[in-house]
Design a protein around this motif. Structure first.
Motif, PDB file in Angstrom:
ATOM      1  N   HIS A  70      12.244   2.026  -3.120  1.00 30.83           N
ATOM      2  CA  HIS A  70      11.611   0.480  -3.458  1.00 30.83           C
ATOM      3  C   HIS A  70      12.032  -0.613  -4.397  1.00 30.83           C
ATOM      4  O   HIS A  70      10.858  -1.017  -4.121  1.00 30.83           O
ATOM      5  CB  HIS A  70      10.234   1.451  -3.419  1.00 30.83           C
ATOM      6  N   LEU A  83       7.033   3.219   5.666  1.00 30.22           N
ATOM      7  CA  LEU A  83       6.260   3.788   5.178  1.00 30.22           C
ATOM      8  C   LEU A  83       8.060   5.566   4.566  1.00 30.22           C
ATOM      9  O   LEU A  83       8.207   5.410   5.714  1.00 30.22           O
ATOM     10  CB  LEU A  83       5.269   5.135   5.648  1.00 30.22           C
ATOM     11  N   ARG A 140       3.837   6.711   1.521  1.00 27.19           N
ATOM     12  CA  ARG A 140       3.934   5.709   1.211  1.00 27.19           C
ATOM     13  C   ARG A 140       4.743   4.403   1.084  1.00 27.19           C
ATOM     14  O   ARG A 140       5.497   4.367   1.438  1.00 27.19           O
ATOM     15  CB  ARG A 140       3.934   5.791  -0.309  1.00 27.19           C
ATOM     16  N   THR A 141       3.482   3.190   1.158  1.00 26.23           N
ATOM     17  CA  THR A 141       4.314   1.861   1.181  1.00 26.23           C
ATOM     18  C   THR A 141       5.102   1.371  -0.424  1.00 26.23           C
ATOM     19  O   THR A 141       5.292   1.953  -1.082  1.00 26.23           O
ATOM     20  CB  THR A 141       3.997   0.721   1.478  1.00 26.23           C
ATOM     21  N   GLN A 142       6.790   0.231  -0.338  1.00 28.86           N
ATOM     22  CA  GLN A 142       6.960   0.181  -0.688  1.00 28.86           C
ATOM     23  C   GLN A 142       6.045  -0.216  -2.426  1.00 28.86           C
ATOM     24  O   GLN A 142       6.261  -0.662  -3.061  1.00 28.86           O
ATOM     25  CB  GLN A 142       7.564  -0.524  -0.780  1.00 28.86           C
ATOM     26  N   ALA A 143       5.125  -1.512  -1.205  1.00 25.75           N
ATOM     27  CA  ALA A 143       4.172  -1.850  -2.964  1.00 25.75           C
ATOM     28  C   ALA A 143       3.686  -0.289  -3.635  1.00 25.75           C
ATOM     29  O   ALA A 143       3.511  -0.481  -5.097  1.00 25.75           O
ATOM     30  CB  ALA A 143       3.090  -2.120  -2.055  1.00 25.75           C
ATOM     31  N   GLN A 144       2.898   0.715  -2.344  1.00 30.15           N
ATOM     32  CA  GLN A 144       2.107   1.509  -3.354  1.00 30.15           C
ATOM     33  C   GLN A 144       3.402   2.640  -4.220  1.00 30.15           C
ATOM     34  O   GLN A 144       2.740   2.915  -5.301  1.00 30.15           O
ATOM     35  CB  GLN A 144       2.062   2.252  -2.046  1.00 30.15           C
ATOM     36  N   ASN A 145       4.594   2.580  -4.038  1.00 29.52           N
ATOM     37  CA  ASN A 145       5.273   3.368  -4.332  1.00 29.52           C
ATOM     38  C   ASN A 145       5.966   2.467  -5.725  1.00 29.52           C
ATOM     39  O   ASN A 145       5.792   3.472  -7.087  1.00 29.52           O
ATOM     40  CB  ASN A 145       6.969   3.580  -4.307  1.00 29.52           C
ATOM     41  N   MET A 195       3.740   0.670  -7.443  1.00 28.66           N
ATOM     42  CA  MET A 195       2.620   0.547  -8.638  1.00 28.66           C
ATOM     43  C   MET A 195       2.180   2.246  -8.821  1.00 28.66           C
ATOM     44  O   MET A 195       2.001   2.209  -9.616  1.00 28.66           O
ATOM     45  CB  MET A 195       1.229   0.114  -7.500  1.00 28.66           C
ATOM     46  N   ALA A 196       2.460   2.801  -7.976  1.00 27.98           N
ATOM     47  CA  ALA A 196       2.528   4.386  -9.138  1.00 27.98           C
ATOM     48  C   ALA A 196       3.962   4.380  -9.995  1.00 27.98           C
ATOM     49  O   ALA A 196       3.714   5.534 -10.975  1.00 27.98           O
ATOM     50  CB  ALA A 196       3.170   5.966  -7.857  1.00 27.98           C
TER      51      ALA A 196
END
Length: 122
Positions: free
Chosen positions: A62, A76, A81-86, A88-89
């Motif tokens: 990601h 996913l 989780r998507t790339q953006a979610q990873n 942002m985490a």
């Protein structure tokens, strides 16, 4: 090279291809075929085929973005989780257009010193 970018930092397909002295489409090809245990497109069943590469979940795919910090296709990971979610985490801000808000400060430059790798001259 995918593992070179540390937590909270990003690099690009172009940076990897430039560093390794290979065409960018070679890097994109490998990234597009990566597969975690449950890697899939949202809303589709997992279709891991022999044409896909099995990467361990610890590979931070990601952190590799398209040109100038654009998020890629919405795959996913094994955790759903998507790339953006990873990203942002990890504290990386992603804007509504799917780009890294503070790209210049988050960008991780690939060098022999930062990666421990010296590319061979072709």
């Amino acid at each position: 090279m995918v593992c070179a970018a540390p937590h909270g930092r990003i690099t690009t397909v172009e940076a990897i291809s430039h560093f390794l002295r290979v065409p960018a489409h070679h890097v994109t090809y490998l990234l597009a075929r990566r597969s975690d245990a449950n890697d899939t497109l949202p809303g589709r069943p997992d279709e891991v085929t022999p044409s896909r590469l099995s990467w361990p979940p610890s590979v931070p795919w990601h952190r590799v973005l398209a040109h100038r910090g654009a998020i890629g296709r919405p795959f996913l990971d094994a955790n759903g989780r998507t790339q953006a979610q990873n990203l942002m985490a990890e504290g990386v801000a992603v804007d509504v257009r799917g780009r890294i808000a503070d790209f210049d400060t988050r960008f991780f430059a690939l060098t022999p010193a930062s990666t421990g790798v010296t590319p061979k001259v072709r």
